[in-house]
Design a protein around this motif. Sequence first.
Motif, PDB file in Angstrom:
ATOM      1  N   PHE A 197      53.632  63.565  32.446  1.00 44.36           N
ATOM      2  CA  PHE A 197      54.195  62.541  31.657  1.00 44.36           C
ATOM      3  C   PHE A 197      55.567  61.799  32.261  1.00 44.36           C
ATOM      4  CE2 PHE A 197      56.250  66.727  30.855  1.00 44.36           C
ATOM      5  CZ  PHE A 197      57.423  66.417  31.055  1.00 44.36           C
ATOM      6  N   ALA A 198      56.084  60.716  31.726  1.00 46.44           N
ATOM      7  CA  ALA A 198      57.182  60.238  32.125  1.00 46.44           C
ATOM      8  C   ALA A 198      58.216  60.660  31.133  1.00 46.44           C
ATOM      9  CB  ALA A 198      57.112  58.827  32.237  1.00 46.44           C
ATOM     10  N   LEU A 199      59.405  60.604  31.640  1.00 44.33           N
ATOM     11  CA  LEU A 199      60.572  60.982  30.545  1.00 44.33           C
ATOM     12  C   LEU A 199      61.588  59.805  30.571  1.00 44.33           C
ATOM     13  CD1 LEU A 199      61.201  63.615  28.941  1.00 44.33           C
ATOM     14  CD2 LEU A 199      62.718  64.164  30.665  1.00 44.33           C
ATOM     15  N   THR A 200      62.031  59.420  29.275  1.00 42.49           N
ATOM     16  CA  THR A 200      63.034  58.422  29.389  1.00 42.49           C
ATOM     17  C   THR A 200      64.037  58.740  28.219  1.00 42.49           C
ATOM     18  OG1 THR A 200      63.350  56.166  29.351  1.00 42.49           O
ATOM     19  CG2 THR A 200      61.591  56.816  27.918  1.00 42.49           C
ATOM     20  N   SER A 201      65.043  57.710  27.952  1.00 42.91           N
ATOM     21  CA  SER A 201      65.955  58.057  26.878  1.00 42.91           C
ATOM     22  C   SER A 201      65.529  57.436  25.661  1.00 42.91           C
ATOM     23  CB  SER A 201      67.187  57.675  27.442  1.00 42.91           C
ATOM     24  OG  SER A 201      67.852  56.893  26.356  1.00 42.91           O
ATOM     25  N   LEU A 202      65.803  58.089  24.627  1.00 41.83           N
ATOM     26  CA  LEU A 202      65.132  57.907  23.225  1.00 41.83           C
ATOM     27  C   LEU A 202      66.245  56.724  22.745  1.00 41.83           C
ATOM     28  CD1 LEU A 202      63.722  58.402  20.463  1.00 41.83           C
ATOM     29  CD2 LEU A 202      65.696  59.828  19.931  1.00 41.83           C
ATOM     30  N   LYS A 203      67.457  56.671  23.054  1.00 40.05           N
ATOM     31  CA  LYS A 203      68.559  55.536  22.716  1.00 40.05           C
ATOM     32  C   LYS A 203      67.856  54.331  23.518  1.00 40.05           C
ATOM     33  CE  LYS A 203      73.120  55.411  21.289  1.00 40.05           C
ATOM     34  NZ  LYS A 203      74.255  56.496  21.131  1.00 40.05           N
ATOM     35  N   GLY A 204      67.415  54.505  24.672  1.00 43.72           N
ATOM     36  CA  GLY A 204      67.091  53.316  25.736  1.00 43.72           C
ATOM     37  C   GLY A 204      65.971  52.784  25.085  1.00 43.72           C
ATOM     38  N   VAL A 205      64.873  53.403  24.384  1.00 45.18           N
ATOM     39  CA  VAL A 205      63.707  52.946  23.878  1.00 45.18           C
ATOM     40  C   VAL A 205      64.151  52.430  22.480  1.00 45.18           C
ATOM     41  CG1 VAL A 205      61.667  53.723  22.866  1.00 45.18           C
ATOM     42  CG2 VAL A 205      62.414  54.464  24.996  1.00 45.18           C
ATOM     43  N   ASP A 206      64.882  52.954  21.793  1.00 43.78           N
ATOM     44  CA  ASP A 206      65.121  52.625  20.170  1.00 43.78           C
ATOM     45  C   ASP A 206      65.916  51.290  20.503  1.00 43.78           C
ATOM     46  OD1 ASP A 206      64.803  53.374  17.481  1.00 43.78           O
ATOM     47  OD2 ASP A 206      66.791  53.382  17.485  1.00 43.78           O
ATOM     48  N   GLN A 207      66.899  50.951  21.500  1.00 42.64           N
ATOM     49  CA  GLN A 207      67.678  49.828  21.593  1.00 42.64           C
ATOM     50  C   GLN A 207      66.877  48.669  21.868  1.00 42.64           C
ATOM     51  OE1 GLN A 207      71.034  50.886  23.761  1.00 42.64           O
ATOM     52  NE2 GLN A 207      72.144  51.859  21.591  1.00 42.64           N
ATOM     53  N   ALA A 208      65.720  48.758  22.533  1.00 43.01           N
ATOM     54  CA  ALA A 208      64.999  47.929  23.408  1.00 43.01           C
ATOM     55  C   ALA A 208      63.751  47.440  22.163  1.00 43.01           C
ATOM     56  CB  ALA A 208      64.306  48.315  24.527  1.00 43.01           C
TER      57      ALA A 208
END
Lengths: 399, 385
Positions: A197-208
Motif C-alpha cells: 500500500f501507499a500511506l498518506t495523510s488523512l487530513k491531506g486527502v480530506d482537504q483536497a
Amino acid sequence: MRRQGRAHRKDPHMKYFPLLWAALMRRKARLLLTVMSAIMAFTLFGMMAGFKASLDREIGLARADRIFVMPRFGFEELPESLKQKLTAIPGVAKVTAQNTVEGYYCDPHNPAVAMAVDPDVRGVWPELSVSAAQLAALSQDQTAVFLTRGYARRFDKKVGDMFPIKAPDRQREDGGQTWAFHVIGIINDMHTQPGGFALTSLKGVDQAKAESDRYKGGIFRVLAADPRQGEALARRIDRNLANSATPTRSFTEKSAYQNAFAGSGIDIGFLIESIAGAGLFMILFLVGNSIAQSVRERSVEFAVLKTIGFSDAGIILLVAAEAMTPCLMGAALGTGVAAGFASIFPRLVPPGVGVPAPAVNPAVAVYALAAAALVATLAAAIPAGRIARTDIATALSGR
Amino acid sequence: MKQILAIAGMNFKGLRSRSWPALVVVTGMSCVVGVLLSMMSFTVGIVTAFAEAGDPGRAIILSLSAQTEMQSGIARAVFPMVADARGIAKDRGAPLAEAEAVVTVPMVNKATRLDSMMVLRGLGPQSIRLRPKFRLLAGRMFMPGKRELIVGHAAQGQFAGTAIGDKVPLPDGAWAIVGAFSMQGDITEGSFFADRDTMMAANRKSTYNSVLVRLSSPAGLAALKRAIAANPALRVDIERDSDYYLRTTANTSAFLRAIATMVGATMAIGAVFAALNTMYGAVASRTREIATLRALGFGGTPVVLSVVVEALALCVTGALIGALIAWALFDGNAKAVNSSVFVLRVSPGLVMTGLIWALVVGLLGGLPPAIRAARLPIATALRAT
C-alpha cells in the motif's frame, strides 16, 4: 558377496546399512522415479501446509480487541464527527479514522491504493510500519506518501518520484480525479497487507476533496479497553448508532479474518488439507507397490538372511528403512522446492489479490517428514507381514 | 493393426497379474483429476453464473473508467441524454433504457452464521422488460413507493431471513420481502430487487450506478458508442453487457484457474513418474514375452503402441474415477462468496479437460518404457528371467 561379508563386522548396527544400500541400488531407475514422485507430492504438501500455516498465523495474530467500524450500507464514508461519538461509548479506549484513495496507476488494470491515516493511528494500530516521525512528516505535506517495499518494487518507484493515482470515485476540489502524490520514503512490508500500500495523510486527502465530500473519516479503527469485550463492544457500537444518521457495521479484526478465510462459505483449511491428503494418498500407493515388488523379487534373499540368523524384526526394519528412504528424501527435497516457491510467490500473485505467501517454516518441514514416515510405515506394513509369514524352505526353493 | 490389437489384448489380459502396479497409476490419476476438477468446479461455477447474466443484445453504461457497477456513479441528469442516443432499441417511440442503482446489505450467511454482503438492486419501470429471463416464483412484485423487496431464489438458499414475509433492516427502517424471483440461476439471482427511487431515497443515494439498454441491432453498439463519444460531457463508458460480466469475473477466475492448474500440474508430474515407474516395471516383467513376439515377426510399432495404449487406458480409467468423485462431492453445491451466489459445476467440458490431462500423463509415462520395449535386443531378451 563382499557386502554380505561386511555384514559380519562387529558393530551390530552397521550390518544393516550395506544391505539397505544394496536393496535401494538394486533398481536405480525405480528408486529415482519413486523419489521424483515423492518430491512432487511433498512439494504440494509443503505448499499446502505452508498456506495453512500462514492462514493460521494471520488468524492467530488478528486481535479480538481491535474493531473496524464501517458504514452499514453501501460505501458512503462515515463523517469525521463520529470519532467523538465513538470515543464516548463505554469500553472504547482509542479511536482513529482512516480513509482510502482507491484507483489505478496509469492503466485501469493496474489498481493502486493510498491508505490515508491520522497521526494518532499508532495508538490503535502499533504494527503499522511507520515511525512517529514519519507520520509527522506526512501531516506536514498534503501530497506526500510512503510506499511499502513491495509497492515501490511493483510500481518501480523511489524516494522523490511522483506516484499519481487516478481515482474515478474520488473527486478533487480542483475537479480532477488524479491524486498527484509524491514519494517521501519507503517503509517495511506488512504480512497482514500482502498486496502492499501507499500511506498518506488523512487530513491531506480530506482537504483536497470537493467541499461537499469533506470532513469524512471513511472508516474507524477502535481499540477496546478490555480485550475480552471486543465482540460485545462491536455489537454495542452498532446498537448505539443504529438509529443515527450513519448506522454502522462493526466487527473485530479476528472475526474479519475468520470471515475472509472460513466465512466465504468455503472451508479453505479443509480444502488445503484435502489436497495435501490426495497427494500423500497417491504416493502411498506408489511406494507401497514398489516396496512390495522389491520384496517379492527378493524372497530368496530374505530367506537367506533368515537362515544366517537375521530375526524377523531385523528384516522388517530393513524393509521399513527401504520404504522410508524415498519418502524422507522426497519430503526433504519437496519441502525445499516448496520453500523456494514460497519465496517467489509474492511475485506470482496478480496485483490486488491479497493472498498471503505460504509460510514454509521448520514446523512445516517437520510435519512433512512425519507424514513421510507415516506413509512409509503404511507402505511397508503389507510386505513386512508377508516376510514374517515366509517359510524359509519354500522361499529358498524359489517357489 | 491386427498386431496392435493382438498385443494390446494380451496386455490387458495380463493386467490381472500386475494389478497392484496398475492400481498405482489409476489411483494417482484419479487423485490428480479429482483435485483438479474439484478446484476447477469453483471457477466454472462462477464464470457460468456471471456469463449467464450477460446478454449480448444489451449494453451497460458506467461512469468513465469505473471498473464495476458498484464503483460507477451516473448523475440523474445524464440518464435521459444517454437514453436518447442512437443505437438503442425503441418500443412505441420510447427507448428501452433504464437507470439502475445498487447498494449492499449485510445479511447473515446460513452456512457460517456470519455477516455477508448481499446486493440490493433498484429497478426502474423498464428494468423487467430489459430482463426477459425474470420470473416471479412466489408472492407478488414490489410496489413503487413502498418499502418492499423481492428476493432471488439463489439468495434464499444462502442467506438467513430471506423468506417471504421476513423484514430486512435498511437505513430508513425495516423493508418487507413480498416475493421471490428466478433469473435462471445467473449471478443476479443472488440479490434483492426493489423500486429504484424508493431504494435510493432510503439509502440517501443521489446518483445511479448504471444504465442498461437494449441495442437496436447487434451493430447498435457501435452507433451508440459514436453517439456517446460525440458528447464528451456525459463522461461515460459503454460496454456490451455480456463482455461486462465476463470482464468483472476475469481476474478472479484467472487466479482460481491458475491455482488449480498449479496444484494439478504438481500432482500430474508426480503421476507421470508413477506411470513411468509402473510401465517400466510392466515392460521389464514382460521382457521375454515381448522378445518372443518380436522373434515371431511382430514389428516394433505394435509393441510401442501396445504399451502406450495400456498406459493411456490406466490413466483414463483413473481420470474417470477422479471426475466421478469430484462430481459427487461438488457438482450442484451452492456457495456464497462475498456478494456472489453461484453453484459449483463439474461440467462435461471440465471432465474433458480431466481426460486430456490423463492422456498427456499417459503419453509421457507410457512412451519412454514403450520405446525401451521395442528396442530390446531380441537375443538377450529371450534369455531374460
